[in-house]
Design a protein around this motif. Structure first.
Motif, PDB file in Angstrom:
ATOM      1  N   ALA A 161       0.829  -1.202   0.000  1.00 60.63           N
ATOM      2  CA  ALA A 161       0.000   0.000   0.000  1.00 60.63           C
ATOM      3  C   ALA A 161       0.867   1.257   0.000  1.00 60.63           C
ATOM      4  O   ALA A 161       0.626   2.190  -0.770  1.00 60.63           O
ATOM      5  CB  ALA A 161      -0.920  -0.012   1.214  1.00 60.63           C
ATOM      6  N   LEU A 162       1.894   1.272   0.834  1.00 60.87           N
ATOM      7  CA  LEU A 162       2.696   2.485   0.998  1.00 60.87           C
ATOM      8  C   LEU A 162       3.560   2.818  -0.215  1.00 60.87           C
ATOM      9  O   LEU A 162       3.898   3.980  -0.429  1.00 60.87           O
ATOM     10  CB  LEU A 162       3.587   2.362   2.234  1.00 60.87           C
ATOM     11  N   VAL A 163       3.901   1.793  -1.007  1.00 63.24           N
ATOM     12  CA  VAL A 163       4.796   2.020  -2.136  1.00 63.24           C
ATOM     13  C   VAL A 163       4.190   3.011  -3.135  1.00 63.24           C
ATOM     14  O   VAL A 163       4.891   3.672  -3.886  1.00 63.24           O
ATOM     15  CB  VAL A 163       5.164   0.677  -2.815  1.00 63.24           C
ATOM     16  N   ASN A 164       2.873   3.132  -3.112  1.00 64.39           N
ATOM     17  CA  ASN A 164       2.194   4.033  -4.053  1.00 64.39           C
ATOM     18  C   ASN A 164       2.130   5.477  -3.571  1.00 64.39           C
ATOM     19  O   ASN A 164       1.480   6.298  -4.209  1.00 64.39           O
ATOM     20  CB  ASN A 164       0.765   3.526  -4.282  1.00 64.39           C
ATOM     21  N   ASN A 165       2.771   5.751  -2.434  1.00 60.57           N
ATOM     22  CA  ASN A 165       2.711   7.086  -1.829  1.00 60.57           C
ATOM     23  C   ASN A 165       1.284   7.615  -1.746  1.00 60.57           C
ATOM     24  O   ASN A 165       0.963   8.675  -2.280  1.00 60.57           O
ATOM     25  CB  ASN A 165       3.558   8.090  -2.618  1.00 60.57           C
ATOM     26  N   PRO A 166       0.403   6.869  -1.095  1.00 61.17           N
ATOM     27  CA  PRO A 166      -0.993   7.318  -1.044  1.00 61.17           C
ATOM     28  C   PRO A 166      -1.132   8.571  -0.191  1.00 61.17           C
ATOM     29  O   PRO A 166      -0.299   8.844   0.666  1.00 61.17           O
ATOM     30  CB  PRO A 166      -1.711   6.145  -0.373  1.00 61.17           C
ATOM     31  N   LYS A 167      -2.196   9.323  -0.461  1.00 59.56           N
ATOM     32  CA  LYS A 167      -2.492  10.487   0.370  1.00 59.56           C
ATOM     33  C   LYS A 167      -2.966  10.022   1.740  1.00 59.56           C
ATOM     34  O   LYS A 167      -2.711  10.667   2.742  1.00 59.56           O
ATOM     35  CB  LYS A 167      -3.582  11.336  -0.289  1.00 59.56           C
ATOM     36  N   VAL A 168      -3.697   8.931   1.724  1.00 59.59           N
ATOM     37  CA  VAL A 168      -4.212   8.381   2.981  1.00 59.59           C
ATOM     38  C   VAL A 168      -4.011   6.868   2.956  1.00 59.59           C
ATOM     39  O   VAL A 168      -4.248   6.229   1.931  1.00 59.59           O
ATOM     40  CB  VAL A 168      -5.723   8.672   3.143  1.00 59.59           C
ATOM     41  N   LEU A 169      -3.561   6.322   4.067  1.00 59.08           N
ATOM     42  CA  LEU A 169      -3.476   4.871   4.174  1.00 59.08           C
ATOM     43  C   LEU A 169      -4.617   4.414   5.071  1.00 59.08           C
ATOM     44  O   LEU A 169      -4.770   4.891   6.197  1.00 59.08           O
ATOM     45  CB  LEU A 169      -2.136   4.435   4.775  1.00 59.08           C
ATOM     46  N   LEU A 170      -5.432   3.494   4.522  1.00 56.25           N
ATOM     47  CA  LEU A 170      -6.574   2.985   5.285  1.00 56.25           C
ATOM     48  C   LEU A 170      -6.210   1.603   5.805  1.00 56.25           C
ATOM     49  O   LEU A 170      -5.749   0.753   5.046  1.00 56.25           O
ATOM     50  CB  LEU A 170      -7.802   2.900   4.378  1.00 56.25           C
ATOM     51  N   LEU A 171      -6.410   1.384   7.084  1.00 50.52           N
ATOM     52  CA  LEU A 171      -6.062   0.086   7.658  1.00 50.52           C
ATOM     53  C   LEU A 171      -7.292  -0.516   8.337  1.00 50.52           C
ATOM     54  O   LEU A 171      -7.836   0.069   9.260  1.00 50.52           O
ATOM     55  CB  LEU A 171      -4.919   0.234   8.671  1.00 50.52           C
ATOM     56  N   ASP A 172      -7.732  -1.662   7.812  1.00 48.80           N
ATOM     57  CA  ASP A 172      -8.950  -2.293   8.317  1.00 48.80           C
ATOM     58  C   ASP A 172      -8.590  -3.425   9.275  1.00 48.80           C
ATOM     59  O   ASP A 172      -8.328  -4.532   8.844  1.00 48.80           O
ATOM     60  CB  ASP A 172      -9.768  -2.824   7.137  1.00 48.80           C
ATOM     61  N   GLU A 173      -8.590  -3.156  10.550  1.00 46.97           N
ATOM     62  CA  GLU A 173      -8.222  -4.133  11.573  1.00 46.97           C
ATOM     63  C   GLU A 173      -7.015  -4.965  11.151  1.00 46.97           C
ATOM     64  O   GLU A 173      -7.079  -6.198  11.128  1.00 46.97           O
ATOM     65  CB  GLU A 173      -9.410  -5.081  11.862  1.00 46.97           C
ATOM     66  N   PRO A 174      -5.924  -4.316  10.813  1.00 49.35           N
ATOM     67  CA  PRO A 174      -4.816  -5.063  10.216  1.00 49.35           C
ATOM     68  C   PRO A 174      -4.106  -5.983  11.198  1.00 49.35           C
ATOM     69  O   PRO A 174      -3.401  -6.886  10.787  1.00 49.35           O
ATOM     70  CB  PRO A 174      -3.871  -3.965   9.733  1.00 49.35           C
ATOM     71  N   LEU A 175      -4.274  -5.753  12.480  1.00 42.96           N
ATOM     72  CA  LEU A 175      -3.523  -6.547  13.452  1.00 42.96           C
ATOM     73  C   LEU A 175      -4.373  -7.648  14.074  1.00 42.96           C
ATOM     74  O   LEU A 175      -3.903  -8.403  14.925  1.00 42.96           O
ATOM     75  CB  LEU A 175      -2.956  -5.644  14.558  1.00 42.96           C
ATOM     76  N   GLY A 176      -5.621  -7.734  13.622  1.00 43.04           N
ATOM     77  CA  GLY A 176      -6.567  -8.666  14.230  1.00 43.04           C
ATOM     78  C   GLY A 176      -6.137 -10.120  14.215  1.00 43.04           C
ATOM     79  O   GLY A 176      -6.445 -10.870  15.128  1.00 43.04           O
ATOM     80  N   ALA A 177      -5.413 -10.518  13.155  1.00 43.17           N
ATOM     81  CA  ALA A 177      -5.084 -11.936  13.020  1.00 43.17           C
ATOM     82  C   ALA A 177      -3.747 -12.299  13.688  1.00 43.17           C
ATOM     83  O   ALA A 177      -3.331 -13.442  13.639  1.00 43.17           O
ATOM     84  CB  ALA A 177      -5.053 -12.304  11.541  1.00 43.17           C
ATOM     85  N   LEU A 178      -3.080 -11.315  14.293  1.00 40.36           N
ATOM     86  CA  LEU A 178      -1.763 -11.598  14.866  1.00 40.36           C
ATOM     87  C   LEU A 178      -1.871 -11.978  16.342  1.00 40.36           C
ATOM     88  O   LEU A 178      -2.811 -11.590  17.025  1.00 40.36           O
ATOM     89  CB  LEU A 178      -0.864 -10.376  14.724  1.00 40.36           C
TER      90      LEU A 178
END
Lengths: 259, 360
Positions: B149-166
Motif C-alpha cells: 500500500a505504501l509504495v504508491n505514496n498514497p495520500k491516505v493509508l486505510l487500515l482495516d483491523e490489520p492486526l486482528g489476526a496476529l
C-alpha cells in the motif's frame, strides 16, 4: 492372519464391484491386440489392428472431425462458461437465482431431448447440418459443466484480493486479467479438459446434429458396430480411452498442484 | 493550515432497509493518525470502505484532499488499503505484490524496482522478496500488505483491523512499528479497530462509533478522561457507572441522588430531576477503612462491602458492593492492600471532579 467372515465377504463384495467396472474395459483392450478376427478366442499378440486403423481413411477423417469440433467447442465453451461463472459470482441482480439454476439445468435434461430439440431448431432456421451445428451443439452442452467447475474454484476465492487490486489502481478489466484469471486458472483449465472429453465422446446429441460429411469418431464407431465388433473397433476404443484418461489425469494433477 | 485531508460530510449508508452509517461528519487532518473505534457491526469498516471507494454512500459527500470523490471508483482514488485478511495476491511473490500498484500505473521499470526495494526495506523484508504469500508468516504477510500500500505514496493509508489476526506479542510489536512508520512518513492513517487499548496507544485522535453513529471524536486522553456518552465511558477502558437524578445544583457543584447514595460532581447546566449517569474510572477512586473527615462537596464517600479481590500483578482489582447491590471496581497497589477481608465494610471515595456526568 485370520479374517472374520464379515471381512472376507466385504473384500469379496468390493472385488466384484471393481471387476464389474473394469473387466469389460480390460477385455476390450486385451482383444485389441488379438490376432484372431473373432472377439472370442485369443490366438496371439499383434499390433495389426492399430496399423489397419491408421490406414482407414474414414476413421482418420472422423478423428479429424472430432478433434476440430472438440477444440473449437472447448475454447468457446470455456470462455463463455468462465465469464458466466465470474459474472454470477461477482454481481447481484434481480432474478439471479433463477438464471443461475437455469445454467445448470442442461446437465440433467436428457441428452436425447437436447439432441432432438436442437435438430428441430436447426431445421426450423434452415441451418444445414455439418460442422457448424455440431460445434454449436457441443458448446451448448459443455457450458454448464464449465460453469460448475469454475464456480467451484471461485467458491474458495478471496474476494478481497479483487478489491485490493482495484485499490492499487487496477481497472475492473485489469483486475480480471491480472488477478482473477491467474488465481482461478487451474479451475478454468480443468473445466476446459472436461469440456474437451465431453465433446470427444458425445454420441447422442452429435447423432442428431451431425451432417453426412461431419461424422465424429464416436458416430463412426457406432456405425461400424452395426456390422459387429471387430478388433479394429477395440483398437480404436482403446485409443480413445487412452487419450481421455490422459486428459483427465493431466487436469486432475493441475487441480491438485494448485490447491 | 490547509484543509483537512479527508472530509466526510453527512454521510449515510444504507444496505436495503438497514442503515449502517447515520449522518456521519468527520474531518481527518493531514498527517494524522485517526482511529475509527467501535464494536463489530458499528459501521466503522463501512465508513473506511466509503473512503476507499468500495462502497458508495447512500447520501452525503466524501472529500479527499479538497476534492469530492464519492463518485470516483476505488481505482481512481489516491488512497490505499491494508486489508484485514491482508488480501495478498496468492499467485505473485512478495516483490510482485508490492510492485502491482506501480505496474498498473505504468511507472518506469527502474523506478518500480527502486521503489519496491525501498518499500521492502522499510518493512524489513528485503530478503523475502521472492517468497510467495503462502511461504510467509502472518506478521510478514502483514508487512508486505503495508509495503504494497505504501509504495504508491498514497495520500491516505486505510487500515482495516490489520492486526486482528496476529498473536498478542506480535500485535504489540506491530502497533509500535506502525506508529513509527506513520510518524516517519507523515502519511495520514485511518485505522479501524475494535480494540480500545490499541486505539489509545496508537492514535492521535479517536472517533468512537456505535450503531452507525459517531459518539465522540477526540484525543485518547479526551476520550478516556472525558467520555461524552455512556457508551464511550463503558467501551473505553474500565469504568464504574452510577445512575441517578440531579438533586441540587450551584455554580460549582451538583448533588446527584443515586438510589439513596449522594454523589457530588462538577456542576453542569442541567435541570433538577434530570436523569444522569456518573462514570468513575477505577484508578481515580480510593478505598478507606473509615470515612475521611471532610465535606460532602470535597470528597464523594460511599460505604460498601468488599466482595472480591482480583490479583493483576502490580495492582489488584478490588470489587466493592455498594448499597443496592451495585458493584464498584477500585484499584489497589498489591503491596499496599487495606487490611480487610471479603465481606468486611469499607468506604469508596473519589474527588467530585473525577466523576464524569453523562446525560446520554
Amino acid at each position: 492372519m485370520r479374517y472374520s467372515l464379515g471381512r472376507k465377504f466385504s473384500v469379496f463384495y468390493a472385488s466384484l464391484i471393481y471387476l464389474f467396472l473394469y473387466m469389460p474395459i480390460a477385455i476390450l483392450i486385451l482383444y485389441s491386440f488379438n490376432q484372431s478376427k473373432l472377439n472370442a478366442v485369443w490366438t496371439g499378440f499383434t499390433f495389426d489392428w492399430y496399423v489397419k486403423l491408421m490406414q482407414n481413411s474414414d476413421v482418420l477423417e472422423a478423428m479429424k472431425t472430432s478433434l476440430i469440433v472438440a477444440l473449437i467447442s472447448t475454447l468457446a465453451a470455456t470462455m463463455i462458461g468462465t465469464l458466466a461463472a465470474v459474472g454470477m459470482y461477482r454481481y447481484h441482480f434481480r432474478g439471479k437465482t433463477a438464471l443461475d439454476a437455469m445454467l445448470y439445468l442442461p446437465i440433467v435434461i436428457p441428452e436425447i431431448v437436447m439432441g432432438i430439440s436442437m435438430l428441430a431448431l436447426f431445421a426450423q432456421l434452415k441451418v444445414p447440418l455439418g460442422y457448424f451445428t455440431l460445434i454449436a451443439a457441443h458448446i451448448t452442452f459443455s457450458v454448464p459443466f464449465v460453469v460448475v467447475v469454475v464456480r467451484a474454484r471461485l467458491a474458495g476465492f478471496d474476494k478481497s484480493i479483487e478489491e485490493a487490486a482495484m485499490d492499487l489502481g487496477a481497472t475492473p478489466w485489469q483486475t480480471f486479467v491480472k488477478v482473477t484469471m491467474p488465481v482461478i486458472a487451474p479451475g478454468i483449465l480443468a473445466s476446459a479438459m472436461l469440456a474437451f472429453t465431453l465433446s470427444l465422446d458425445d454420441v447422442i446429441i452429435s447423432f442428431f446434429v451431425a451432417g453426412p460429411a461431419s461424422a465424429t469418431l464416436p458416430l463412426k464407431i457406432f456405425s461400424m458396430v452395426k456390422f459387429g465388433v471387430t478388433p479394429e473397433i477395440n483398437a480404436l476404443s482403446t485409443l480413445m480411452l487412452v487419450v481421455t484418461l490422459a486428459i483427465v489425469i493431466f487436469a486432475e494433477r493441475i487441480r491438485m498442484r494448485k490447491e | 493550515m490547509l484543509g483537512p485531508m479527508v472530509e466526510l460530510q453527512n454521510v449515510v449508508k444504507r444496505f436495503g432497509q438497514h442503515t449502517v452509517v447515520h449522518d456521519l461528519s468527520l474531518h481527518i487532518q493531514k498527517g494524522e493518525f485517526l482511529t475509527l473505534l467501535g464494536p463489530s457491526g458499528c459501521g466503522k469498516t463501512t465508513t473506511l470502505r466509503m473512503i476507499a471507494g468500495f462502497e458508495h454512500p447512500t447520501s452525503g459527500k466524501v472529500k479527499l484532499d479538497g476534492e469530492f470523490v464519492q463518485d470516483l471508483p476505488a481505482y481512481s482514488r489516491d488512497v490505499n488499503t491494508v486489508f484485514q485478511s491482508y488480501a495478498l495476491f496468492p499467485h505473485l511473490n512478495a516483490y510482485e505484490n508490492v510492485a502491482f500498484g506501480l505496474r498498473v500505473k505504468k511507472v518506469a521499470r527502474e523506478e518500480i524496482d527502486q521503489r519496491v526495494k525501498q518499500a521492502l526495506r522499510l518493512v524489513q523484508l528485503e530478503e523475502y522478496a521472492s517468497r510467495k504469500p503462502e511461504q510467509l508468516s502472518g506478521g510478514q504477510r502483514q508487512r508486505i500488505a503495508i509495503a504494497r500500500a505504501l509504495v504508491n505514496n498514497p495520500k491516505v493509508l486505510l487500515l482495516d483491523e490489520p492486526l486482528g489476526a496476529l498473536d498478542q506479542k506480535l500485535r504489540k510489536q506491530m502497533q509500535v512499528e506502525l506508529k513509527h512508520l506513520q510518524k516517519q512518513l507523515g502519511v495520514t492513517f485511518v485505522f479501524v479497530t475494535h480494540d480500545q487499548e490499541e486505539a489509545l496507544t496508537m492514535s492521535d485522535r479517536i472517533a468512537v462509533m456505535n450503531k452507525g453513529v459517531l459518539e465522540q471524536v477526540g484525543t485518547p486522553a479526551d476520550i478516556y478522561d472525558r467520555p461524552a456518552t455512556r457508551f464511550v465511558a463503558e467501551f473505553i477502558g474500565e469504568t464504574n457507572l452510577l445512575t441517578g437524578t440531579v438533586k441540587l445544583r450551584d455554580s460549582r457543584r451538583m448533588l446527584i441522588d443515586c438510589g439513596g447514595m449522594e454523589v457530588a460532581a462538577a456542576s453542569l447546566q442541567l435541570p433538577e430531576n434530570e436523569k444522569v449517569t456518573v462514570a468513575i474510572r477505577p484508578e481515580k477512586s480510593a478505598l478507606s477503612l473509615a470515612p475521611v473527615e471532610t465535606g460532602i462537596d470535597q470528597l464523594v464517600q460511599l460505604p460498601g462491602r468488599l466482595t472480591e479481590r482480583i490479583y493483576c500483578g502490580g495492582i489488584t482489582r478490588t470489587v466493592v458492593t455498594l448499597p443496592g447491590g451495585i458493584p464498584f471496581v477500585a484499584v489497589e497497589k498489591t503491596d499496599q492492600l487495606l487490611p480487610v477481608n471479603e465481606g468486611d465494610e469499607l468506604f469508596v471515595n473519589w474527588q467530585p471532579e473525577h466523576g464524569v456526568v453523562l446525560t446520554r
